[in-house]
Design a protein around this motif. Structure first.
Motif, short mmCIF file in Angstrom:
data_model
loop_
_atom_site.label_atom_id
_atom_site.label_comp_id
_atom_site.label_asym_id
_atom_site.label_seq_id
_atom_site.Cartn_x
_atom_site.Cartn_y
_atom_site.Cartn_z
N LEU A 152 -67.72 -19.70 72.41
CA LEU A 152 -67.92 -18.46 71.68
C LEU A 152 -68.53 -18.76 70.32
N GLY A 153 -69.43 -17.90 69.88
CA GLY A 153 -70.02 -18.06 68.55
C GLY A 153 -70.98 -16.93 68.26
N SER A 154 -71.54 -16.93 67.06
CA SER A 154 -72.57 -15.93 66.75
C SER A 154 -73.81 -16.18 67.60
N GLU A 155 -74.06 -17.47 67.91
CA GLU A 155 -75.07 -17.86 68.88
C GLU A 155 -74.49 -18.98 69.74
N VAL A 156 -74.86 -19.00 71.02
CA VAL A 156 -74.35 -20.04 71.92
C VAL A 156 -75.50 -20.55 72.76
N SER A 157 -75.62 -21.88 72.86
CA SER A 157 -76.70 -22.48 73.64
C SER A 157 -76.17 -23.66 74.42
N ASN A 158 -76.53 -23.74 75.70
CA ASN A 158 -76.23 -24.91 76.52
C ASN A 158 -77.53 -25.50 77.04
N ALA A 159 -77.79 -26.76 76.66
CA ALA A 159 -78.94 -27.48 77.19
C ALA A 159 -78.48 -28.71 77.96
N GLY A 160 -77.17 -28.84 78.12
CA GLY A 160 -76.61 -29.98 78.84
C GLY A 160 -76.11 -29.57 80.21
N GLN A 161 -74.95 -30.11 80.58
CA GLN A 161 -74.37 -29.83 81.90
C GLN A 161 -72.91 -29.44 81.76
N ILE A 162 -72.55 -28.31 82.37
CA ILE A 162 -71.17 -27.83 82.37
C ILE A 162 -70.73 -27.65 83.82
N SER A 163 -69.56 -28.17 84.17
CA SER A 163 -69.06 -28.07 85.54
C SER A 163 -67.62 -27.62 85.53
N THR A 164 -67.33 -26.52 86.26
CA THR A 164 -65.96 -25.98 86.34
C THR A 164 -65.64 -25.67 87.80
N ARG A 165 -65.18 -26.65 88.54
CA ARG A 165 -64.85 -26.48 89.96
C ARG A 165 -63.68 -25.51 90.12
N ARG A 166 -63.89 -24.47 90.90
CA ARG A 166 -62.89 -23.43 91.18
C ARG A 166 -62.34 -22.84 89.87
N GLY A 167 -63.22 -22.77 88.86
CA GLY A 167 -62.83 -22.23 87.57
C GLY A 167 -63.92 -21.33 87.01
N GLN A 168 -64.11 -21.39 85.69
CA GLN A 168 -65.06 -20.47 85.06
C GLN A 168 -65.75 -21.13 83.87
N THR A 169 -67.06 -20.92 83.77
CA THR A 169 -67.82 -21.26 82.57
C THR A 169 -68.24 -19.95 81.91
N GLU A 170 -67.90 -19.80 80.63
CA GLU A 170 -68.15 -18.54 79.94
C GLU A 170 -68.80 -18.82 78.58
N LEU A 171 -70.01 -18.30 78.38
CA LEU A 171 -70.74 -18.42 77.12
C LEU A 171 -70.92 -17.01 76.57
N ALA A 172 -70.45 -16.77 75.34
CA ALA A 172 -70.53 -15.43 74.78
C ALA A 172 -70.86 -15.50 73.30
N ALA A 173 -71.75 -14.60 72.86
CA ALA A 173 -72.19 -14.58 71.46
C ALA A 173 -71.98 -13.20 70.86
N GLY A 174 -71.45 -13.17 69.65
CA GLY A 174 -71.21 -11.92 68.93
C GLY A 174 -70.53 -12.21 67.61
N ASP A 175 -70.08 -11.17 66.94
CA ASP A 175 -69.35 -11.33 65.68
C ASP A 175 -67.85 -11.47 65.91
N SER A 176 -67.37 -10.85 66.98
CA SER A 176 -65.97 -10.99 67.39
C SER A 176 -65.92 -10.73 68.89
N PHE A 177 -64.76 -10.98 69.50
CA PHE A 177 -64.68 -10.93 70.95
C PHE A 177 -63.36 -10.34 71.41
N ILE A 178 -63.45 -9.57 72.49
CA ILE A 178 -62.26 -9.07 73.17
C ILE A 178 -62.24 -9.73 74.54
N ILE A 179 -61.11 -10.33 74.89
CA ILE A 179 -60.99 -11.07 76.15
C ILE A 179 -59.79 -10.53 76.93
N ARG A 180 -59.99 -10.37 78.23
CA ARG A 180 -58.89 -9.97 79.09
C ARG A 180 -59.00 -10.68 80.43
#
Length: 237
Positions: free
Chosen positions: A21-49
């Motif tokens: 999470l951030g005001s800007e988010v960038s992935n240029a690498g590798q992310i792996s989440t087996r049977r899970g979740q990868t979440e990239l979010a950009a904003g000033d604040s965040f609501i998660i449920r």
């Protein structure tokens, strides 16, 4: 750069998650989440449920968490860029913000036990929003078959029946602070690529958006555009 969560030891266990999470988010690498979740979010604040499998959010199409970025007046936050590789086998990939750019490779997989999903999300009420699937980008939910695991027709029928029951609830759950979620019908026995924008959705040339034997649900307040050479594929395996 590589970020990986631990692989579950059995089918009864869930995977881990990567949440950036951030005001800007960038992935240029590798992310792996087996049977899970990868979440990239950009904003000033965040609501998660919590998403799928919770009594308070039964209509969710997201395995893991749902996130809704919030913006202050005049904010320049909100750019989310994936130019690398994200893999979520039997899991979910979510990119949420104001300017969502999926320019790399994002791959989830579906098995007979668990479907994969990909979410590219703006707020439907944010006219500054945009979702871009860049040239040569691959956004795919593929079938994963170990050659031995099987499922019964009754399991599929139960998922279809549950899908019909939840469709009526989706309109209410996809409004207010979480209006970045699709109100379109969902088939829980099928893979799903879900894209929501308050502005435009742009499938650029030679981009591939794939949900094998599944569904691609696109909602744009302004325009959805598929450029020459782009491909949206829901054919079966």
């Amino acid at each position: 750069a590589q970020i990986s969560t631990a692989q579950p030891a059995s089918v009864t266990q869930g995977g881990g998650y990567v949440l950036l999470l951030g005001s800007e988010v960038s992935n240029a690498g590798q992310i792996s989440t087996r049977r899970g979740q990868t979440e990239l979010a950009a904003g000033d604040s965040f609501i998660i449920r919590k998403g799928v499998g919770t009594d308070g959010n039964t209509a969710s199409t997201t395995r893991g968490n749902e996130v809704s970025p919030q913006f202050i007046n005049g904010s320049t936050a909100g750019q989310v860029v994936n130019s690398g590789l994200i893999v979520a086998r039997e899991g979910d990939i979510t990119l949420a913000g104001r300017d969502v750019q999926q320019s790399g490779v994002a791959i989830a997989t579906t098995t007979v036990n668990t479907r994969g999903t990909i979410h590219l999300l703006n707020s439907a009420s944010d006219t500054q929003g945009s979702v871009t699937l860049g040239q040569n980008a691959i956004t795919a939910v593929a079938i994963e078959d170990d050659g031995s695991t099987t499922a019964l027709n009754s399991q599929r029928d139960a998922l279809i029946a549950d899908s019909a029951a939840q469709d009526g609830l989706r309109t209410g759950s996809s409004s207010g602070l979480f209006d970045n979620l699709s109100k379109l019908s969902d088939r829980r026995d099928q893979s799903r690529v879900e894209i929501v924008s308050g502005g435009n959705v742009d499938f650029q040339g030679n981009s591939l958006t794939l949900a094998t034997g599944g569904q691609i649900a696109v909602s744009a307040t302004k325009r959805s555009f598929a450029a020459s050479g782009s491909m949206l594929d829901v054919s079966g395996a």
